[in-house]
Design a protein around this motif. Structure first.
Motif, mmCIF file in Angstrom:
data_model
loop_
_atom_site.group_PDB
_atom_site.id
_atom_site.type_symbol
_atom_site.label_atom_id
_atom_site.label_comp_id
_atom_site.label_asym_id
_atom_site.label_seq_id
_atom_site.Cartn_x
_atom_site.Cartn_y
_atom_site.Cartn_z
ATOM 1 N N VAL A 157 7.725 8.188 5.538
ATOM 2 C CA VAL A 157 7.381 6.791 5.249
ATOM 3 C C VAL A 157 7.483 5.923 6.507
ATOM 4 O O VAL A 157 6.713 4.975 6.681
ATOM 5 C CB VAL A 157 8.212 6.190 4.077
ATOM 6 C CG1 VAL A 157 7.953 6.929 2.792
ATOM 7 C CG2 VAL A 157 9.699 6.128 4.400
ATOM 8 N N ASP A 158 8.419 6.275 7.394
ATOM 9 C CA ASP A 158 8.518 5.510 8.646
ATOM 10 C C ASP A 158 7.238 5.683 9.460
ATOM 11 O O ASP A 158 6.708 4.732 10.025
ATOM 12 C CB ASP A 158 9.711 6.001 9.490
ATOM 13 C CG ASP A 158 11.039 5.492 8.934
ATOM 14 O OD1 ASP A 158 10.994 4.621 8.030
ATOM 15 O OD2 ASP A 158 12.095 5.981 9.382
ATOM 16 N N GLU A 206 6.807 2.706 -0.881
ATOM 17 C CA GLU A 206 7.251 3.922 -0.208
ATOM 18 C C GLU A 206 8.009 4.913 -1.081
ATOM 19 O O GLU A 206 8.491 5.923 -0.592
ATOM 20 C CB GLU A 206 8.077 3.529 1.033
ATOM 21 C CG GLU A 206 7.295 2.576 1.950
ATOM 22 C CD GLU A 206 7.980 2.297 3.272
ATOM 23 O OE1 GLU A 206 9.085 2.831 3.488
ATOM 24 O OE2 GLU A 206 7.402 1.563 4.085
ATOM 25 N N HIS A 207 8.142 4.600 -2.393
ATOM 26 C CA HIS A 207 8.832 5.557 -3.267
ATOM 27 C C HIS A 207 7.825 6.277 -4.159
ATOM 28 O O HIS A 207 6.643 5.955 -4.158
ATOM 29 C CB HIS A 207 9.861 4.825 -4.147
ATOM 30 C CG HIS A 207 11.039 4.310 -3.374
ATOM 31 N ND1 HIS A 207 11.422 2.998 -3.407
ATOM 32 C CD2 HIS A 207 11.905 4.947 -2.536
ATOM 33 C CE1 HIS A 207 12.489 2.840 -2.632
ATOM 34 N NE2 HIS A 207 12.796 4.007 -2.091
ATOM 35 N N TYR A 257 0.836 -1.212 0.000
ATOM 36 C CA TYR A 257 0.000 0.000 0.000
ATOM 37 C C TYR A 257 0.869 1.261 0.000
ATOM 38 O O TYR A 257 1.904 1.324 0.668
ATOM 39 C CB TYR A 257 -0.934 -0.020 1.221
ATOM 40 C CG TYR A 257 -1.791 -1.273 1.232
ATOM 41 C CD1 TYR A 257 -2.758 -1.484 0.249
ATOM 42 C CD2 TYR A 257 -1.609 -2.269 2.197
ATOM 43 C CE1 TYR A 257 -3.525 -2.640 0.228
ATOM 44 C CE2 TYR A 257 -2.376 -3.432 2.185
ATOM 45 C CZ TYR A 257 -3.325 -3.605 1.197
ATOM 46 O OH TYR A 257 -4.071 -4.750 1.175
ATOM 47 N N TYR A 258 0.386 2.270 -0.725
ATOM 48 C CA TYR A 258 1.063 3.566 -0.725
ATOM 49 C C TYR A 258 0.950 4.165 0.665
ATOM 50 O O TYR A 258 -0.132 4.124 1.268
ATOM 51 C CB TYR A 258 0.380 4.536 -1.701
ATOM 52 C CG TYR A 258 0.697 4.280 -3.157
ATOM 53 C CD1 TYR A 258 2.007 4.133 -3.605
ATOM 54 C CD2 TYR A 258 -0.330 4.231 -4.093
ATOM 55 C CE1 TYR A 258 2.279 3.921 -4.948
ATOM 56 C CE2 TYR A 258 -0.060 4.029 -5.437
ATOM 57 C CZ TYR A 258 1.245 3.869 -5.856
ATOM 58 O OH TYR A 258 1.508 3.662 -7.171
ATOM 59 N N VAL A 259 2.030 4.784 1.101
ATOM 60 C CA VAL A 259 1.981 5.373 2.434
ATOM 61 C C VAL A 259 1.610 6.864 2.388
ATOM 62 O O VAL A 259 1.928 7.599 3.304
ATOM 63 C CB VAL A 259 3.316 5.157 3.201
ATOM 64 C CG1 VAL A 259 3.488 3.713 3.587
ATOM 65 C CG2 VAL A 259 4.498 5.646 2.372
ATOM 66 N N ASN A 260 0.902 7.259 1.336
ATOM 67 C CA ASN A 260 0.464 8.667 1.317
ATOM 68 C C ASN A 260 -0.919 8.825 1.931
ATOM 69 O O ASN A 260 -1.484 9.898 1.947
ATOM 70 C CB ASN A 260 0.471 9.230 -0.112
ATOM 71 C CG ASN A 260 -0.536 8.524 -0.988
ATOM 72 O OD1 ASN A 260 -0.946 7.418 -0.670
ATOM 73 N ND2 ASN A 260 -0.944 9.157 -2.067
#
Ligand code: MSP
Length: 649
Positions: free
Chosen positions: A69-70, A49-50, A10-13
């Motif tokens: 991202v952490d 995470e990129h 999953y995207y972390v945004n």
């Protein structure tokens, strides 16, 4: 056999929501199911995470991408245990070994001549993080994100995806199970009927630095999808780890329809270019909407997993999403729908069956699984055994096909049959007659045995509730090791196993929405006072007079005899609040058979003490005079399950 099953990373945004929760619950359920079938299972999830989206979200938060991202990936990781999701491995694309594997693969594909440098200009959608073709645009906009893509012209590296198009079409055609359900397979084949363009797999560092540097040109970072898809290999130790050998050939990916193209087109062609065999299956599900509307931050209707767990508990949440959504189609979440499932399927059908059955084993068989007698097997016993056998076959087939709602339907059919089996065999009647002791044992054994099998098949769906059920059934560790199909065979319950009275498995919930008020008929408003005071001459009552009786649906949660009062029973009911009602029904109903029944009560009757017990209402029943002068009494009830406290009007 081995199973390897993955969620998307999953995207972390954004924070985890119902959509992420669903895919992860599905994948967890499937991995638990395969374990139940005796497989050696590897279940992987993770975070992506990129890429531009993440870099932008971090900038907005005023922190570095690394800090950002952490922070968010920790939120995803903290969510899974609360949903009783037990993954074996959690990957992050910022992990060092993942970064190295991506670079090694890029170098290999580049060395083989499948990556080249070129100029490109096209429609770039930032939401999708990819270039869209003319054909994909609707009114000049990306149909998923409703924004016009940017026109971008730049020099980049490209992957020769087109080279593998024919192979991919052949592979999909030759393997009907490669992409399921079928509608998504057809969608991919239809897309592949047009020439495939090559895939742009780099971004210049002048535009984006938050990515994995290309090993052969440090002025570029890797396109986020080329980086992300490789997680499925890194997580099992590609290229040399023993887990890679064991799991790659059986890899199954679970995704929603939004990311079909990267998984059904980019990924298989990338794998082919690496010289690896393709993954085994791709399972594609639909979208969760909320109250028939798209879930979105701007509408403010995003459903968060922790809110669901707080309100309904993890078992209900898992059961609801798996039962409600037909895998592959869109589904709509609503408070009413989840409460209805909790009350009807879980509290009423399963919860009551479980508590009634165990209470009877405790009462009539000293709390131990009694020995069945082969000579006493009845038609209804045989029907039950056959139904369980059939259910297990359907369950295994449907779970394997990701048709969780159908597997659950099959289980609930047996639950319904068991509830009828209790009524038909009336153990409370058998208990009154000593000559029926063997028959009683058979009925109680059948209940314990059927519940053991139900507990087994519910483990992948509701691991926590199944654990409670297993403890009450005295199944302990044996159940942890039990595998299908052997453990599903009739006769697995050990005679003498101690059974304990269960705690309530699923509480009933009140519906939050107000019942709409009944409109009053015109005529009652005129001359209201007069008509209210007297019953009309012909013995009829007015609407207003009737309206003074507050009739409500009440659910019986406990029933006890009253010393020295043979005809009375003390009932504890929910209507929706807890209250006690004394009812003259002891000659017609045993306490056990009343538990879980929904009856109609007069809720505003003046409380009165009967044999020392305060009765707060009256239970309605129908009476019939029989020919022999005795009376038959049948409780008034409702034709379907409804929340306790509902007004009867
Ligand atoms: N990072 C990529 C995936 C890379 S996999 C190599 C990505 N991330 S995402 O955070 O946007 O997650 C998309 C996935 O989340 C969907 O495919 C689905 O699994 C889940 N869902 C997100 N919203 C959803 C709904 N409204 N309904 C159901 N699931 C959805 O794409």
């Amino acid at each position: 056999m081995s199973t390897y099953v993955t969620t998307p990373i999953y995207y972390v945004n954004a924070m985890p929501h119902l959509g992420h929760a669903y895919t992860t619950i599905v994948t967890d359920t499937y991995s638990r199911f395969r374990r139940l079938c005796g497989d050696d299972v590897r279940f992987q999830t993770g975070t992506d995470e990129h890429g531009e989206k993440i870099a932008e979200a971090a900038a907005k938060d005023g922190i570095s991408p690394r800090e950002y991202v952490d922070k968010i990936s920790a939120r995803f990781q903290a969510t899974w245990p609360t949903l009783s999701v037990a993954q074996d491995y959690t990957i992050r694309t910022t992990d060092k070994d993942h970064v190295k594997t991506v670079q090694d693969i890029l170098q290999q594909v580049y060395d083989n001549g499948d990556i080249y440098f070129s100029e490109y200009s096209g429609h770039y959608c930032q939401g999708c993080e990819r270039f869209l073709t003319e054909k994909e645009l609707v009114d000049g906009k990306c149909p998923d994100h409703q924004v016009a893509p940017k026109q971008i012209s730049e020099q980049n590296y490209f992957f020769r995806m087109s080279k593998y198009q024919d192979w991919l079409v052949e592979h999909i055609k030759a393997n009907p199970e490669y992409i399921t359900p079928e509608r998504y397979r057809n969608e991919v084949l239809s897309f592949l009927s047009e020439p495939l363009e090559d895939l742009c797999i780099s971004r210049p560092t002048s535009r984006l630095t938050w990515g994995i540097p290309l090993p052969f040109d440090d002025k570029f970072v890797t396109y986020v999808w080329f980086d992300a898809l490789i997680n499925y290999l890194t997580g099992i130790g590609y290229p040399n780890g023993p887990d890679f050998e064991k799991y790659w050939s059986v890899a199954e990916h679970v995704i929603a329809k939004d990311i079909l193209k990267p998984h059904a087109i980019y990924w298989p062609t990338m794998i082919k270019a690496m010289g690896l065999p393709p993954y085994k299956r791709l399972h594609v599900h639909g979208y969760w909407n909320v109250d028939e509307t798209k879930m979105s931050k701007s509408i403010g209707n995003v459903i968060r997993p922790h809110d669901l767990i707080d309100a309904y508990g993890v078992d209900t949440v898992r059961y609801f999403v798996l039962r409600e959504m037909s895998f592959g189609l869109d589904s709509s979440f609503s408070t009413e729908a989840i409460i209805a499932r909790q009350n009807s399927d879980l509290a009423n059908d399963l919860g009551n069956l479980f508590s009634r059955s165990l209470t009877m084993i405790v009462k009539y068989a000293d709390g131990k699984v009694p020995a069945p007698d082969q000579d006493q097997i009845s038609e209804s016993d045989r029907e039950l055994m056959l139904a369980l056998e059939k259910m297990l076959v359907t369950y295994e087939q449907q779970m394997q096909q990701f048709n969780f709602h159908k597997a659950l339907q099959a289980v609930w059919e047996v639950i319904g049959l068991l509830n009828r089996y209790i009524v038909t065999n009336a153990p409370w009647e058998l208990a009154k007659d000593e000559t029926q002791a063997k028959r009683l044992n058979n009925v109680l054994y059948s209940l314990a045995e059927a519940l053991r099998i139900i507990t087994l098949v519910l483990r992948p769906i509701m691991p926590d509730a199944a654990e409670k059920m297993a403890v009450a059934l005295g199944l302990g560790e044996a159940l942890q090791k039990a595998t299908l199909p052997e453990a599903g065979k009739w006769g697995g319950s050990e005679v003498g196993t101690a059974i304990s009275s269960p705690k309530q498995l699923f509480p009933r919930m009140e519906k939050k929405k107000e019942q709409p008020k009944q409109a009053q008929p015109e005529q009652s408003k005129k001359g209201k006072k007069k008509k209210e005071q007297q019953i009309t001459e012909d013995g009829l009552v007015t609407f207003d007079q009737f309206g003074k009786f507050e009739l409500r649906v009440a659910e019986i949660t406990a029933a006890d005899t009253i010393p020295k009062a043979d005809r009375l029973l003390k009932l504890t009911v929910l209507a929706p609040e807890k209250r006690t009602i004394v009812a003259g029904i002891a000659e017609h109903y045993s306490p056990e058979e009343l538990i879980g029944k929904q009856v109609i009560i007069v809720a505003n009757l003046k409380p009165a003490k009967l044999r020392g017990v305060l009765s707060q209402g009256m239970v309605l029943a129908a009476k019939e005079k029989l020919e022999d002068g005795t009376e038959k009494l049948v409780l008034s009830t409702v034709a379907g399950s409804i929340a306790p406290g509902s007004r009867v009007a």
